[in-house]
Enzyme design. Sequence first.
Site, mmCIF file in Angstrom:
data_model
loop_
_atom_site.group_PDB
_atom_site.id
_atom_site.type_symbol
_atom_site.label_atom_id
_atom_site.label_comp_id
_atom_site.label_asym_id
_atom_site.label_seq_id
_atom_site.Cartn_x
_atom_site.Cartn_y
_atom_site.Cartn_z
ATOM 1 N N CYS A 1 0.806 -1.222 0.000
ATOM 2 C CA CYS A 1 0.000 0.000 0.000
ATOM 3 C C CYS A 1 0.841 1.275 0.000
ATOM 4 C CB CYS A 1 -0.957 0.005 1.194
ATOM 5 S SG CYS A 1 -2.093 -1.399 1.213
ATOM 6 N N HIS B 1 -3.091 7.242 2.198
ATOM 7 C CA HIS B 1 -3.539 5.967 1.641
ATOM 8 C C HIS B 1 -4.972 5.731 2.078
ATOM 9 C CE1 HIS B 1 -4.086 1.816 0.819
ATOM 10 N NE2 HIS B 1 -3.823 1.386 2.037
ATOM 11 N N ASN C 1 -10.173 0.008 -0.124
ATOM 12 C CA ASN C 1 -8.717 0.010 -0.095
ATOM 13 C C ASN C 1 -8.203 -0.595 -1.397
ATOM 14 O OD1 ASN C 1 -5.981 -0.416 0.357
ATOM 15 N ND2 ASN C 1 -6.246 -1.151 2.447
#
Length: 327
Positions: A122, A254, A284
């Site tokens: 990520c 993020h 996500n």
Amino acid sequence: MTLYSKIIGTGSYLPEKRVTNQELADQLAAKGIETSDEWIVTRSGIAARHFAAPEQKSSDLAAIAARRALEMAGMQPNDIDLIIVASSTPDFFGSFPSTACIVQQKLGITNHGAAVDVQAVCSGFVYALSTADAFIRAGVHKNVLVIGSEVFSRILDFNDRTTCVLFGDGAGAVVLSASQEPGILSSALHADGSHSHILCMPDSFGGATAGEAYLYMDGPAVFKLAVSVLEKVAHEALAKAEMQQDDIDWLIPHQANLRIMSGTAKKLGLPMEKMVVTVDQHGNTSAASIPLALDAAVRDGRIKPGQNIMMEGVGGGFTWGAVLAKF
């Protein structure tokens, strides 16, 4: 003359298939797994996610996002002399060949420029952007496509409601070019392998695959570590640029979990109005989440030329990093 790198184009792509929390809850209920829209929203802030079609690969999503970034930048594919793709879900096992090479082919780039994948989960886009900045400042490359692209739906265990409701597929891209004007102001990258077990895909490769090829996450451990390191790395990037937190016009963290994002903004003393939030619409998307959010805010006019943007992420490894840029 000091050489800088500057973002001159952004692009993104979300697959056509959009799955709401209720739709996903209904699918899981058919398997005897209980969840609900309220449960998902309360714990993550996510309302929907997009899943790639069976025939779509990371390179397909990446190529679409890249074309949109090139269009905004007013560039042709062969103007690009380096492609960096951040992805945990590459087209080929072990990124062999790299997804970046496949994207190069799909864009029709024939100038034999470089192409490489970056793996920091990520944090991948932040790592890739920092790497591209270093190449440009060193005079090695002039125009770099930096892409985050994921098809995380392929590695989700849909028997585990704690993870399968959180992730989605998508891609985001930027064109980073050499400039006489400041663009990327600073960056800070870190990793701590002692935490590799809390967010991983526990299969292995030692001549043959072994284990479970599904994402595993220790949610509470990731949450605790993420909030701590995101604040610190943001301050580190600010210090390198000799700037203060009040100089930040937009925070683009993020897009993993709204509680983590809100906690980070609070620790930095930034109001929620200064944070770009898209996690509610796509979940996500790992390395794709920051460029997806960046492109959304650029195209709707929130982000304007001359504004300072803090982009930061955390990911499996455990990795984390931040990039401070003037748009």
